[in-house]
Design an enzyme around this catalytic site. Sequence first.
Site, short mmCIF file in Angstrom:
data_model
loop_
_atom_site.label_atom_id
_atom_site.label_comp_id
_atom_site.label_asym_id
_atom_site.label_seq_id
_atom_site.Cartn_x
_atom_site.Cartn_y
_atom_site.Cartn_z
CB SER A 120 -1.02 0.17 1.77
OG SER A 120 -2.30 1.46 0.99
CD GLU A 218 -2.45 -2.95 -3.51
OE1 GLU A 218 -3.73 -2.53 -3.75
OE2 GLU A 218 -1.77 -2.04 -3.45
CG HIS A 283 -6.03 -2.41 -0.27
ND1 HIS A 283 -4.60 -1.71 -1.18
CD2 HIS A 283 -5.33 -1.45 1.36
CE1 HIS A 283 -4.04 -0.88 -0.48
NE2 HIS A 283 -3.97 -0.49 0.46
#
Length: 313
Positions: A120, A218, A283
Amino acid sequence: MTVALGSLARPRRLRPGDRVALVAPSGPVPRERLEAGVELLTEWGLEPVVMPHVRDRHPECDYLAGTDADRARDVQDAWCDPSLTAVLAARGGYGTQRVLDLLDWEALRAAGPKLFVGYSDLTVLHEALALRLGLASLHAPMTATASFLKDQATQDHLRRTLFEPETMREVGPGPATRTLVPGRARGITLGGNLSLLAAERGTPNARPSAAGGIVLLEDVDQPPYSLDRMLTQLLRSGWLEGVAGIALGSWTGCGPPEEVRAVLRERLAPLGVPVVEELGFGHGPSTLSLPLGVPAVLDADARTLTYDAPGLL
């Protein structure tokens, strides 16, 4: 100093008894989740060391875990401590970009290779470690996040990747994995969070190109038009020119899957390289651990990503 794509060193695997640092370069860490993550790592036979400022909160920007200087100091001290084998991010959020330029990269290089784990917002630290230190790293769940604490499959995949990396060389196909563009390609894995990769374009030490690489992408909570904008930024900046293949992870909270898929196909298919979607990282409520900086083959027809060698020595 920057290192060319393909010349990355792999850190060593973890062993029972290893001391590992927990850092928070991004957002504040819920205390109960931090304690639960420490307990789980201890059950694995590790000795977690919570760095001094992990429990802090920035005095003015409450979306940050402590001041920039303190968050950077924790990363610096953890990396340069020879008794610590790995540096694990406690959570993502936002803030790692504010830390990068405060780190003493010469001191980090002198300290030698070390394993870094996160994803992330930590995408920018993965990229910096690859470019500045020539070091492979692990795109994997943070230790105070829900997927790591609550999902057994996530825990098992990370534990085996850390302790038995030779058993985790192939990823996919998962139940939702699909071929977006067929074909087969070989390259070095890189990438991570789409928002961070797009935000880094134009900064002094960002990777100038993903040419020759297998790019992992992502994101979370980005509507389709935002995904379009960020992919367009990567395309217009030339970052995706010459890419070997693309592996797509989860797009949780990004809108109806068919709308997301339409954007991904419309933006990425014209590259003419293999593209696989929903490979199982990112996620989602369950997430896989994938080495970055390691040669691999993306087989879009078989819907697999197979590493030439384990991600850790």
